[in-house]
Design an enzyme around this catalytic site. Structure first.
Site, PDB file in Angstrom:
ATOM      1  N   ARG A 197       0.860  -1.170   0.000  1.00  0.00           N
ATOM      2  CA  ARG A 197       0.000   0.000   0.000  1.00  0.00           C
ATOM      3  C   ARG A 197       0.910   1.237   0.000  1.00  0.00           C
ATOM      4  O   ARG A 197       2.036   1.191   0.497  1.00  0.00           O
ATOM      5  CB  ARG A 197      -0.892   0.010   1.245  1.00  0.00           C
ATOM      6  CG  ARG A 197      -1.891   1.155   1.251  1.00  0.00           C
ATOM      7  CD  ARG A 197      -2.580   1.338   2.593  1.00  0.00           C
ATOM      8  NE  ARG A 197      -3.512   2.465   2.527  1.00  0.00           N
ATOM      9  CZ  ARG A 197      -4.015   3.076   3.585  1.00  0.00           C
ATOM     10  NH1 ARG A 197      -3.660   2.703   4.816  1.00  0.00           N
ATOM     11  NH2 ARG A 197      -4.841   4.095   3.429  1.00  0.00           N
ATOM     12  N   HIS A 198       0.423   2.333  -0.538  1.00  0.00           N
ATOM     13  CA  HIS A 198       1.178   3.576  -0.582  1.00  0.00           C
ATOM     14  C   HIS A 198       1.394   4.155   0.811  1.00  0.00           C
ATOM     15  O   HIS A 198       0.744   3.751   1.787  1.00  0.00           O
ATOM     16  CB  HIS A 198       0.430   4.600  -1.440  1.00  0.00           C
ATOM     17  CG  HIS A 198      -1.004   4.726  -1.019  1.00  0.00           C
ATOM     18  ND1 HIS A 198      -1.383   5.395   0.122  1.00  0.00           N
ATOM     19  CD2 HIS A 198      -2.142   4.227  -1.561  1.00  0.00           C
ATOM     20  CE1 HIS A 198      -2.702   5.318   0.259  1.00  0.00           C
ATOM     21  NE2 HIS A 198      -3.187   4.625  -0.741  1.00  0.00           N
TER      22      HIS A 198
END
Length: 477
Positions: free
Chosen positions: A64-65
């Site tokens: 995930r960012h």
């Protein structure tokens, strides 16, 4: 400001001041807006994952960012907090309190008075990675390289990166590769591709959209929880703390909470004045509300979620099948690295069978022992920079650490061993992995996405309850 101090001292001297922003042990779990360092504290970033007698030969990773600016649809509501701030300060100046036993302390008020919306956060940069989000993603790339130095080498041809087609994921890819390759990253032709259907299959699945995402029944348990007297009392207490003579709307509380957790994720050492609105118990209830929402939208609350979360499990299985084929020529790529959203990571965890509780989460069982010790907690599962890794090892018999098979798979979640049934601290026999996930991978064609389905939320909740009862009984046999 001196006038405000005087009025507070004169009119509210006997009141109980609550300095919630400077607690010795603050509650720092904010659901999917939790900073990675809070969810993953005490995890040594340089620890090498060694399995005696085994060598890592293939690395699969889903990321995930990092932290990001508010989305475009969030910004107008968050900017309105400037008006709310003025109203709160006016309340305190005028001594507007129904109950003076609850109010914000002077130091928290001072912080709130100094708060202003950052004009650099505007629609042009909506949703983009923050500076901190970029840096933590770089650091994560460096950390993985330190953990697997013989596998994650400077040779760019050992890698294939896949990410969704948006600015945030592109920047996450850029930051991560800078962490892996250092200053050489910009000059390297790193293999990469966009694969929306792999990384966001739910966007191409009308059946899931209709039956889960847009189905009002999906949030029915959340609505039950929010209708509880204790939840309504929480809103009343927060309203009192802010100096209002009436209960503010639930949406206003959500807006304050969103700003509080963005602030704490953007700068983990800085105090957010908006967090002073909440007690520890308030934050736990708001956290559980998001756990309920995600449980039914992306987790075990709907059987469709496992079916749509299969795409990345299939991707992992195909990748490891190629590397476990015992061919003489080394297979490329050796590292398959993906960037996607929190929703897709949660769907993938569901497909893997991770964080599965004995009883389903509902709006009625918040105080139960099982829920208080629940496994489905978005704060620790899905902070910013959350990640799921699987590493394939080729092994030989070792007297100190016996392995049953020549191939082993180590599952890691946020760099820690993932708990999976019948595995040893995240390490699973390859035959067990195939037995558990191969059928799911083989059937992962998403044909159901375009077919009519009559599954409703009540059926889904019943299905989940029956599944858990069956699982509980079989565990006792």
């Amino acid at each position: 400001m001196s006038g405000l101090v005087f009025l507070l001292a004169l009119g509210l001297a006997s009141a109980q001041e609550i300095c919630l922003s400077v607690q010795d042990d603050p509650y720092l779990f904010f659901g999917t807006k939790t900073a990675y360092i809070f969810a993953n504290k005490d995890n040594p970033s340089t620890r090498v994952h060694e399995v005696p007698g085994c060598q890592p030969i293939a690395f699969w990773l889903l990321n995930r960012h990092g932290t990001h600016n508010p989305e475009a649809n969030e910004m107008p509501e968050l900017q309105r907090l400037a008006d709310l701030k003025r109203n709160i300060l006016t309340n305190y100046k005028n001594g507007n309190f129904r109950d003076t036993n609850q109010r914000i302390c002077q130091s928290d008020l001072n912080l709130l008075e100094r708060w202003e919306w950052n004009e650099r956060i505007n629609l042009t940069f909506a949703g983009d990675l923050t500076v901190d989000g970029y840096m933590t993603t770089q650091q994560l790339g460096q950390a993985w390289k330190q953990r697997f130095p013989g596998l994650l080498t400077p040779n760019q041809h050992n890698y294939l990166f896949k990410f969704v087609n948006d600015q945030r994921s592109s920047n996450a890819f850029k930051a991560f590769t800078e962490g892996l390759f250092g200053s050489d990253a910009d000059s390297l032709d790193i293999p990469k591709e966009n694969d929306e259907k792999l990384l966001r299959p739910y966007k191409f699945c009308p059946a899931w959209t209709k039956e889960v995402e847009e189905n009002n029944d999906t949030v029915s348990q959340l609505a039950i929880f929010e209708s509880k007297r204790e939840y309504q009392e929480m809103i009343s207490n927060i309203s009192l703390r802010l100096g209002f003579n009436y209960d503010v709307q639930k949406e206003v509380i959500q807006r304050i909470y969103q700003m509080c957790r963005y602030n704490k994720a953007w700068d983990v050492v800085k105090v957010s004045p908006w967090c002073a609105a909440f007690t520890r118990e308030d934050l736990k209830r708001l956290e559980y509300a998001e756990d309920l929402e995600t449980y039914y939208k992306y987790g075990y609350g709907s059987p469709l979620n496992k079916d749509i979360g299969c795409t990345l499990v299939k991707d992992m299985m195909n990748f490891f099948e190629k590397h476990s084929a015992d061919v003489d020529t080394p297979q490329q790529p050796r590292a398959l690295i993906h960037f996607s959203s929190a929703a897709m990571l949660l769907l993938t965890l569901t497909a893997l069978g991770a964080h599965q509780d004995i009883v389903p989460l509902t709006g009625d069982n918040y105080h139960s022992t099982n829920v208080q010790a629940r496994k489905w907690t978005t704060s620790t599962m899905m902070p910013f920079n959350a990640n799921i890794a699987a590493v394939l090892y080729k092994c030989t018999q070792n007297g100190k650490f016996q392995v049953n098979e020549p191939y082993q798979v180590l599952f890691l979640e946020n760099e820690r061993p993932m708990y999976l049934d019948k595995c040893r601290v995240g390490l699973c026999d390859w035959s067990l992995v195939k037995h558990r996930y191969q059928e799911l991978a083989n059937k992962c064609d998403l044909q159901f996405c375009n077919s009519a389905t009559k599954l409703n939320s009540f059926t889904a909740i019943s299905f989940a309850a029956i599944a858990y009862i069956f699982r509980y009984i079989t565990m006792r046999i």
